[in-house]
Design a protein around this motif. Structure first.
Motif, PDB file in Angstrom:
ATOM      1  N   UNK A 260       9.945 -16.870  -6.966  1.00  0.00           N
ATOM      2  CA  UNK A 260       9.492 -15.480  -7.030  1.00  0.00           C
ATOM      3  C   UNK A 260       8.013 -15.445  -6.687  1.00  0.00           C
ATOM      4  N   UNK A 261       7.625 -14.475  -5.848  1.00  0.00           N
ATOM      5  CA  UNK A 261       6.230 -14.337  -5.450  1.00  0.00           C
ATOM      6  C   UNK A 261       5.911 -12.869  -5.231  1.00  0.00           C
ATOM      7  N   UNK A 262       4.772 -12.425  -5.742  1.00  0.00           N
ATOM      8  CA  UNK A 262       4.368 -11.025  -5.566  1.00  0.00           C
ATOM      9  C   UNK A 262       2.853 -10.927  -5.662  1.00  0.00           C
ATOM     10  N   UNK A 263       2.248 -10.184  -4.725  1.00  0.00           N
ATOM     11  CA  UNK A 263       0.800 -10.035  -4.754  1.00  0.00           C
ATOM     12  C   UNK A 263       0.322  -8.984  -3.790  1.00  0.00           C
ATOM     13  N   UNK A 264      -0.984  -8.762  -3.774  1.00  0.00           N
ATOM     14  CA  UNK A 264      -1.586  -7.780  -2.890  1.00  0.00           C
ATOM     15  C   UNK A 264      -1.600  -8.289  -1.454  1.00  0.00           C
ATOM     16  N   UNK A 265      -1.670  -7.345  -0.515  1.00  0.00           N
ATOM     17  CA  UNK A 265      -1.818  -7.715   0.889  1.00  0.00           C
ATOM     18  C   UNK A 265      -3.238  -8.201   1.125  1.00  0.00           C
ATOM     19  N   UNK A 266      -3.411  -9.080   2.130  1.00  0.00           N
ATOM     20  CA  UNK A 266      -4.745  -9.624   2.413  1.00  0.00           C
ATOM     21  C   UNK A 266      -5.610  -8.674   3.233  1.00  0.00           C
ATOM     22  N   UNK A 267      -5.051  -7.538   3.677  1.00  0.00           N
ATOM     23  CA  UNK A 267      -5.884  -6.529   4.333  1.00  0.00           C
ATOM     24  C   UNK A 267      -6.750  -5.825   3.286  1.00  0.00           C
ATOM     25  N   UNK A 268      -7.823  -5.172   3.754  1.00  0.00           N
ATOM     26  CA  UNK A 268      -8.738  -4.497   2.835  1.00  0.00           C
ATOM     27  C   UNK A 268      -8.038  -3.363   2.091  1.00  0.00           C
ATOM     28  N   UNK A 269      -8.556  -3.032   0.904  1.00  0.00           N
ATOM     29  CA  UNK A 269      -7.945  -2.006   0.057  1.00  0.00           C
ATOM     30  C   UNK A 269      -7.925  -0.640   0.723  1.00  0.00           C
ATOM     31  N   UNK A 270      -8.835  -0.408   1.678  1.00  0.00           N
ATOM     32  CA  UNK A 270      -8.895   0.898   2.347  1.00  0.00           C
ATOM     33  C   UNK A 270      -7.750   1.087   3.340  1.00  0.00           C
ATOM     34  N   UNK A 271      -7.051   0.030   3.655  1.00  0.00           N
ATOM     35  CA  UNK A 271      -5.953   0.118   4.631  1.00  0.00           C
ATOM     36  C   UNK A 271      -4.820   0.964   4.066  1.00  0.00           C
ATOM     37  N   UNK A 272      -4.193   1.759   4.945  1.00  0.00           N
ATOM     38  CA  UNK A 272      -3.105   2.640   4.520  1.00  0.00           C
ATOM     39  C   UNK A 272      -1.972   2.638   5.535  1.00  0.00           C
ATOM     40  N   UNK A 273      -0.822   3.030   5.064  1.00  0.00           N
ATOM     41  CA  UNK A 273       0.334   3.274   5.911  1.00  0.00           C
ATOM     42  C   UNK A 273       0.955   4.592   5.504  1.00  0.00           C
ATOM     43  N   UNK A 274       0.924   5.574   6.389  1.00  0.00           N
ATOM     44  CA  UNK A 274       1.443   6.895   6.046  1.00  0.00           C
ATOM     45  C   UNK A 274       0.642   7.555   4.927  1.00  0.00           C
ATOM     46  N   UNK A 275      -0.654   7.277   4.877  1.00  0.00           N
ATOM     47  CA  UNK A 275      -1.499   7.877   3.855  1.00  0.00           C
ATOM     48  C   UNK A 275      -1.394   7.211   2.489  1.00  0.00           C
ATOM     49  N   UNK A 276      -0.621   6.146   2.373  1.00  0.00           N
ATOM     50  CA  UNK A 276      -0.434   5.463   1.103  1.00  0.00           C
ATOM     51  C   UNK A 276      -1.004   4.054   1.160  1.00  0.00           C
ATOM     52  N   UNK A 277      -1.341   3.534  -0.005  1.00  0.00           N
ATOM     53  CA  UNK A 277      -1.816   2.169  -0.112  1.00  0.00           C
ATOM     54  C   UNK A 277      -0.717   1.207   0.337  1.00  0.00           C
ATOM     55  N   UNK A 278      -1.126   0.106   0.940  1.00  0.00           N
ATOM     56  CA  UNK A 278      -0.138  -0.852   1.436  1.00  0.00           C
ATOM     57  C   UNK A 278       0.702  -1.387   0.281  1.00  0.00           C
ATOM     58  N   UNK A 279       2.006  -1.577   0.508  1.00  0.00           N
ATOM     59  CA  UNK A 279       2.862  -2.120  -0.558  1.00  0.00           C
ATOM     60  C   UNK A 279       2.533  -3.584  -0.823  1.00  0.00           C
ATOM     61  N   UNK A 280       2.913  -4.064  -1.989  1.00  0.00           N
ATOM     62  CA  UNK A 280       2.713  -5.462  -2.298  1.00  0.00           C
ATOM     63  C   UNK A 280       3.616  -6.333  -1.426  1.00  0.00           C
ATOM     64  N   UNK A 281       3.155  -7.555  -1.216  1.00  0.00           N
ATOM     65  CA  UNK A 281       3.942  -8.544  -0.489  1.00  0.00           C
ATOM     66  C   UNK A 281       4.733  -9.344  -1.521  1.00  0.00           C
ATOM     67  N   UNK A 282       6.044  -9.333  -1.418  1.00  0.00           N
ATOM     68  CA  UNK A 282       6.840 -10.019  -2.435  1.00  0.00           C
ATOM     69  C   UNK A 282       8.047 -10.699  -1.805  1.00  0.00           C
ATOM     70  N   UNK A 283       8.521 -11.719  -2.489  1.00  0.00           N
ATOM     71  CA  UNK A 283       9.736 -12.412  -2.058  1.00  0.00           C
ATOM     72  C   UNK A 283      10.420 -12.990  -3.283  1.00  0.00           C
ATOM     73  N   UNK A 284      11.741 -12.987  -3.238  1.00  0.00           N
ATOM     74  CA  UNK A 284      12.554 -13.591  -4.289  1.00  0.00           C
ATOM     75  C   UNK A 284      13.680 -14.366  -3.612  1.00  0.00           C
ATOM     76  N   UNK A 285      13.999 -15.518  -4.167  1.00  0.00           N
ATOM     77  CA  UNK A 285      15.075 -16.318  -3.589  1.00  0.00           C
ATOM     78  C   UNK A 285      15.748 -17.128  -4.680  1.00  0.00           C
ATOM     79  N   UNK A 286      17.026 -17.400  -4.470  1.00  0.00           N
ATOM     80  CA  UNK A 286      17.816 -18.162  -5.434  1.00  0.00           C
ATOM     81  C   UNK A 286      18.854 -18.988  -4.678  1.00  0.00           C
TER      82      UNK A 286
END
Length: 772
Positions: free
Chosen positions: A204-230
Motif C-alpha cells: 500500500x502506498x499513498x502520498x502527495x504529487x511531486x508537482x507544486x501545491x499550486x498545480x490544479x486539474x479542473x480547478x481542483x488540487x491534484x489527487x494523491x498518488x496511491x497504489x494498492x496490491x495483493x
C-alpha cells in the motif's frame, strides 16, 4: 553521435580499477555486502548461474534491489544501463539498447514483461510498486526463440517469492518520505501441512504529487498518488515429483499518471486560442486530470520432475483496464481539448505454455541440454463505452460529459477539414469512436546446446509462430455521449491479417582456461513483432502496419577477474530492423492516433558491466559497480513519408523523409557508477551506498525536432542503513535525485505543442524492514 569523451572516461576508469585491484583475489574474503550475491536466473527457461549463460542479462535479487533503493519498473533504468523508461498518457514505454515501441495504444511492446512467467502485454499499470520479490532479470537484446512474440528489444522477468513448505516467514516494511508518502509492504508465508503452503503479499502506498501545491486539474488540487496490491500463492506437492502452484494478484493505481502535463512549447495553433507556456513543476489543466487502473492476474502452474526431463505447464488469465483516464490534450488551462474514458479500456489476456526441459543426463548425456515448448496467447484489447469498456471519444462543441471538447474557433477549423472528406462539418452533438481487436498466437519453439571439445558449446534454436490479428471493429459515429449513435461516419469490421514466421538462433561459446571460469560467446538470431492495427480514427480508414523484423548479432565476454564477487562483462551488438513500427499523435491526421512503418533502422553499440570488492585485504566489504551502454549507430536507414509537425508553426506535416535521423527514445550513452560499504558495528552492521546515473539525452520524435529533445541529465541516489541483527531489523534513510535534477518521464507532442510530464525532484525518506 556518441560522446566519445564519456566512452574514453569509462574505459579509462575500468583500466584504473583493474590496475589497482590486480592480483587481489576477492574470494579469499567473505563479504556480507548485499551487492555481492550469486543469483540464479531462468533466462534460458532453465535455472542457471548468471555468469554461465551466453546472453546479456542483469539480475537483481530482492536484497540487492532493496540495497539499491529500486522500488518500481521505472527505477530499473537507473541500475540497468541501456534500458530507457518513459510514459505517455498513462502508458509505460520501455526501450532497451535503442529498441522499443511507442505504439502504446493497443499495440504490442518491443520489450516483453513477464510476471512469474505470465506475459503482460498491456502497458497501463506496468510501473507498479515491486513487492514480495525473489528477483528481477533484465534480458537485453532480442529474445525471440524462448520468450517469443514481440521481444525484439529484450525481456523483463519478474519472479515473486514462492511459499515455503518447511518454515514460516514474515516480512514487514514501513516507510515515509518528504512527499507525505506512507508505504507498507508485507509478506507472509506459512506451511499449512507437509505438502501444502500458502503465501500472502501486500503493498500500500499513498502520498502527495511531486508537482507544486499550486498545480490544479479542473480547478481542483491534484489527487494523491496511491497504489494498492495483493498477491496470494498456494504451493501443493501431492507427490515428491510434482509441484502445483496457484497464484492470484490484483493491483489498483490512482492519481494522475502522465495524464498530467503542462504545455511547455505551444504551437501556433495553441497560441491562436490563447495558450501560453507552462514550465517547471507548476501546471494548470482545465480538466480534472484523473487516472485509475485495475489489473488482475490468475495463473496455475505445474512442474513434474522426471528422470531425464522436467515437464512444466502454465495457464493464466489477465484482466487489466484503466477504469478512468482523463488527459488534458492541450496541457493548458484553456478549454481547448481533452481526452477521456470514464468506463475505461478492457484487456483480457489468456496464455498457456507447455515445456519439456532436459534434466540430469537427459536422453543424450550431460553434454546435451535442450528445451522444447508450445506457447499460446489470446489477447482482446478494446476501447468502447459499452459492456467491454471500450473507448469512447466524443468530439463536440460543448456537450456535457463529452470526452473531447473543442471551442468554437477550433471547431471552425475542423469544419473546413471535415467538409471535403465527409460532406458535412463538425456535428452539433458529438462524434464517438469505438475500437476492438483480437490477437491469437500459437508458437512452437526448441533450443539445444551441445558441449564439444571440452571448452566449446554450440547452441541452435528455432521458433515457429502463427499469429492472427483481427480488427473486430473500428468506427466513428454521430451522437451525444449519452445516446445511441445516429449516423456512422465510418465503420470497419472483421478485418483479419495472419503472419507465419520461422525465426532461428545460432550461438557459440568458448570457455578458455585463462579466463578462470569465464566465457567468450557469439550469437546471431532473428525475431519478429507482428501486424498492428490502428483503431482510433475519425474519418480515415484504420491503418494496418507491417510486421517488424529484426536481425541481431552479439559478441561478448563474461569473466570474474578477481574471483568470487567480481564481474566484468562486455558485449558488442548490431541490429538491422525492417519495417520499424512507429506511432504519431495528431487530431488533424485521421483523428488522434496514426501508426506507420519506417522502412529500416540500424543500431550498433557496446556495453559493459563491472563489479568488484575494492582493496579486500585492506578494507572489508567495499563494493564498486560501473555499468554503461553506448550506441555508436542508431538511425532510421529508410523512413519515407513520415509524419511530424512543422518546426515553426507546429502544424501537421506529412510526407517527410526522416532517413538518417536518430531513432526516437534512444540515448547515445547511459551509465551508472555506484559504491557500497558495509561495516560491522555494535549490534549489527552499517551500510552506506550511493549511485550516480547518467543519460545523454534523446529525441522523442523521429523527425528529431528541437521541441522533441530530452536533454542530458544525471540522477544521484544515496542510502544509509543500520541492521540490528538480534531483531533482524533494518532502518534505512535514503535520498532520491538528491541534486534535484529536472527531467521528464515523458513529453507528449500533439497539434497544440509539447506537453511535459516531469519526473520527481529530490525526495528524502525513511523506512524500516523487519523479518522473522
Amino acid at each position: 553521435m556518441i560522446d566519445y569523451k564519456i566512452a574514453r572516461y569509462c574505459c579509462f576508469s575500468i583500466i584504473c580499477v583493474f590496475s589497482i585491484a590486480n592480483h587481489i583475489k576477492a574470494d579469499e574474503y567473505k563479504s556480507s555486502n548485499r551487492m555481492i550475491e550469486e543469483v540464479m536466473v531462468v533466462a534460458q527457461k532453465r535455472e542457471e548461474k548468471l555468469q554461465d549463460i551466453p546472453i546479456s542479462v542483469q539480475a537483481f535479487s530482492e536484497n540487492r534491489l532493496e540495497a539499491m533503493g529500486i522500488t518500481s519498473i521505472a527505477d530499473l533504468q537507473l541500475v540497468a544501463p541501456g534500458m530507457n523508461y518513459t510514459e505517455t498518457s498513462g502508458f509505460g514505454i520501455i526501450y532497451i539498447r535503442g529498441v522499443g515501441s511507442d505504439t502504446f495504444l493497443m499495440g504490442d511492446p518491443n520489450v516483453a514483461t513477464y510476471l512469474d512467467g505470465v506475459y503482460l502485454p498491456f502497458a497501463v499499470g506496468q510501473n507498479q510498486e515491486l513487492f514480495g520479490l525473489e528477483r528481477i532479470e533484465v534480458l537485453k537484446g532480442p529474445q525471440g526463440t524462448l520468450f517469443g512474440r514481440g521481444a525484439n528489444g529484450g525481456a523483463i522477468n519478474i519472479m515473486t517469492k514462492s511459499p515455503s513448505l518447511t518454515e514460516s516467514e514474515i516480512q514487514l516494511e514501513l516507510g515515509y518520505d518528504s512527499l507525505n508518502t506512507t508505504q507498507t509492504k508485507a509478506y507472509f508465508s506459512y506451511p499449512i501441512v507437509d505438502t501444502l503452503a500458502m503465501s500472502i503479499s501486500a503493498s500500500y502506498k499513498s502520498g502527495d504529487h511531486w508537482y507544486d501545491e499550486e498545480s490544479t486539474g479542473g480547478g481542483e488540487k491534484l489527487p494523491q498518488v496511491s497504489s494498492q496490491a495483493m498477491r496470494v500463492k498456494l504451493l501443493w506437492t501431492p507427490v515428491d515429483e510434482l509441484e502445483l502452484g496457484l497464484s492470484y494478484m490484483q493491483s489498483l493505481e490512482q492519481g494522475t499518471s502522465s495524464g498530467l502535463q503542462g504545455n511547455s512549447e505551444p504551437s501556433l495553433l495553441a497560441q491562436v486560442v490563447g495558450i501560453t507556456p507552462q514550465t517547471g513543476y507548476t501546471v494548470d489543466n482545465d480538466v480534472p486530470v484523473y487516472y485509475h487502473a485495475n489489473n488482475k492476474i490468475m495463473s496455475f502452474t505445474g512442474l513434474w520432475s522426471g528422470e531425464n526431463h522436467d515437464y512444466k505447464f502454465l495457464v493464466s488469465r489477465q484482466d487489466g483496464s484503466p477504469m478512468g483516464l482523463f488527459i488534458d490534450f492541450d496541457g493548458a488551462p484553456q478549454p481547448v481539448a481533452y481526452f477521456g474514458t470514464s468506463n475505461g479500456a478492457v484487456n483480457e489476456v489468456k496464455t498457456a505454455e507447455v515445456q519439456m526441459i532436459s534434466a540430469n543426463e537427459g536422453l543424450f548425456g550431460s553434454n546435451v541440454r535442450y528445451n522444447f515448448g508450445y506457447y499460446w496467447v489470446n489477447w482482446v484489447s478494446a476501447l468502447d463505452p459499452v459492456f467491454l469498456g471500450l473507448l469512447g471519444i466524443d468530439l463536440s462543441t460543448g456537450v456535457q460529459n463529452s470526452t473531447l471538447s473543442l471551442p468554437a474557433g477550433f471547431v471552425g477549423l475542423l469544419d473546413s477539414l471535415l467538409e471535403p472528406l465527409l460532406g458535412f462539418g463538425t456535428p452539433s452533438g458529438a462524434v464517438r469512436l469505438v475500437g476492438r481487436n483480437t490477437l491469437d498466437s500459437h508458437a512452437l519453439y526448441a533450443q539445444t546446446s551441445i558441449d564439444f571439445l571440452d571448452d566449446f558449446t554450440f547452441t541452435v534454436g528455432v521458433r515457429y509462430q502463427e499469429e492472427t490479428r483481427t480488427l473486430d471493429e473500428s468506427s466513428s459515429s454521430l451522437g451525444d455521449s449519452n445516446i445511441e449513435p445516429v449516423v456512422f461516419i465510418q465503420k470497419y469490421e472483421d478485418i483479419e491479417d495472419e503472419v507465419k514466421s520461422t525465426k532461428p538462433k545460432i550461438g557459440l561459446e568458448y570457455r578458455p582456461p585463462f579466463l578462470d571460469e569465464g566465457m567468450i560467446y557469439a550469437s546471431w538470431q532473428q525475431s519478429i513483432k507482428g501486424t498492428q492495427f490502428n483503431l482510433i480514427n475519425i474519418y480515415d480508414p484504420p491503418e494496418m502496419i507491417l510486421p517488424e523484423e529484426m536481425d541481431a548479432i552479439e559478441l561478448g565476454i563474461k569473466t570474474s577477474p578477481f574471483g568470487a564477487g567480481s564481474v566484468f562483462n562486455f558485449a558488442y551488438f548490431k541490429y538491422d530492423i525492417e519495417n520499424l513500427q512507429v506511432q504519431f499523435v495528431s487530431l488533424l491526421q485521421g483523428g488522434a492516433v496514426t501508426q506507420e512503418n519506417a522502412g529500416g533502422a540500424a543500431i550498433e553499440g557496446f556495453e559493459f558491466e563491472f563489479q568488484t570488492l575494492l582493496f579486500p585485504s585492506v578494507i572489508d566489504n567495499l563494493v564498486l559497480i560501473a555499468n554503461g551502454t553506448m550506441l555508436t549507430t542508431k538511425e532510421y536507414t529508410e523512413y519515407l513519408n513520415g509524419s511530424g509537425f512543422d518546426p515553426n508553426t507546429g502544424l501537421l506535416s506529412t510526407g517527410n523523409d526522416f532517413s538518417g535521423n536518430e531513432i526516437a527514445r534512444a540515448p547515445d550513452a547511459t551509465g551508472t557508477v555506484g559504491i557500497s560499504k558495509t561495516t560491522e558495528v555494535p549490534g549489527g552492521s552499517l551500510e552506506i551506498g550511493a549511485d550516480y546515473y547518467y543519460n545523454s539525452g534523446f529525441y522523442y520524435l523521429a523527425q528529431n525536432s528541437e521541441k522533441s529533445v530530452e536533454d542530458a541529465y544525471t540522477v544521484l541516489n544515496a542510502r544509509v542503513s543500520y541492521f540490528y541483527q538480534p531483531a533482524n531489523l533494518r532502518i534505512t534513510l535514503y535520498g532520491r535525485n538528491l541534486q534535484g535534477t529536472e527531467y521528464n518521464y515523458g513529453r507528449f507532442h500533439v497539434d497544440f505543442g509539447t506537453a511535459d510530464y516531469k519526473a520527481p525532484r529530490d525526495i528524502i525518506g525513511l523506512k524500516v524492514n523487519w523479518q522473522f
